[in-house]
Design a protein around this motif. Structure first.
Motif, PDB file in Angstrom:
ATOM      1  N   THR A  63       0.814  -1.220   0.000  1.00 25.69           N
ATOM      2  CA  THR A  63       0.000   0.000   0.000  1.00 25.69           C
ATOM      3  C   THR A  63       0.848   1.270   0.000  1.00 25.69           C
ATOM      4  N   VAL A  64       2.153   1.137   0.171  1.00 29.74           N
ATOM      5  CA  VAL A  64       3.052   2.285   0.238  1.00 29.74           C
ATOM      6  C   VAL A  64       3.200   2.903  -1.147  1.00 29.74           C
ATOM      7  N   GLN A  65       2.970   4.218  -1.217  1.00 31.16           N
ATOM      8  CA  GLN A  65       3.064   4.899  -2.504  1.00 31.16           C
ATOM      9  C   GLN A  65       4.149   5.968  -2.555  1.00 31.16           C
ATOM     10  N   THR A  66       4.547   6.507  -1.392  1.00 35.01           N
ATOM     11  CA  THR A  66       5.541   7.575  -1.374  1.00 35.01           C
ATOM     12  C   THR A  66       6.721   7.219  -0.475  1.00 35.01           C
ATOM     13  N   VAL A  67       7.785   7.966  -0.623  1.00 34.28           N
ATOM     14  CA  VAL A  67       8.941   7.788   0.246  1.00 34.28           C
ATOM     15  C   VAL A  67       8.528   8.042   1.697  1.00 34.28           C
ATOM     16  N   GLY A  68       7.710   9.053   1.922  1.00 29.53           N
ATOM     17  CA  GLY A  68       7.237   9.369   3.269  1.00 29.53           C
ATOM     18  C   GLY A  68       6.444   8.225   3.890  1.00 29.53           C
ATOM     19  N   GLN A  69       5.597   7.587   3.100  1.00 24.07           N
ATOM     20  CA  GLN A  69       4.841   6.437   3.605  1.00 24.07           C
ATOM     21  C   GLN A  69       5.767   5.280   3.922  1.00 24.07           C
ATOM     22  N   LEU A  70       6.810   5.119   3.140  1.00 27.11           N
ATOM     23  CA  LEU A  70       7.798   4.073   3.406  1.00 27.11           C
ATOM     24  C   LEU A  70       8.515   4.356   4.726  1.00 27.11           C
ATOM     25  N   ILE A  71       8.891   5.596   4.943  1.00 25.33           N
ATOM     26  CA  ILE A  71       9.524   5.987   6.206  1.00 25.33           C
ATOM     27  C   ILE A  71       8.569   5.734   7.367  1.00 25.33           C
TER      28      ILE A  71
END
Length: 87
Positions: A63-71
């Motif tokens: 469900t992760v779409q951005t670098v921020g969501q990954l962080i």
């Protein structure tokens, strides 16, 4: 918020793409900005798992779409691991 997790994830993304870590921003889309497909995301996740010593895959990575969501996912998994150790 910039912390060691932020720096570590950005550095790992930067190393994957062979760019300077300052070019990696939380609002960047992993697919649209960095061109990652599902296979490449799993390769990147494996690298992050090795550095962070956590298991990303199977914990909402899809469900992760951005670098921020990954962080944020990495931070959440670290918190969960700390709670499990504490209790």
């Amino acid at each position: 918020m910039r912390d060691s997790t932020y720096a570590s994830v950005c550095s790992t993304v930067a190393a994957y793409f062979d760019v300077d870590p300052t070019h990696v921003k939380p609002d960047q889309a992993l697919h649209d900005d960095w061109g990652l497909d599902a296979v490449e995301l799993n390769v990147l996740a494996h690298r992050i798992e090795q550095v962070e010593r956590i298991e990303l895959r199977g914990h909402g990575l899809e469900t992760v779409q951005t670098v921020g969501q990954l962080i944020s996912l990495v931070r959440a998994l670290h918190r969960k691991a700390e709670l499990n150790r504490a209790g």
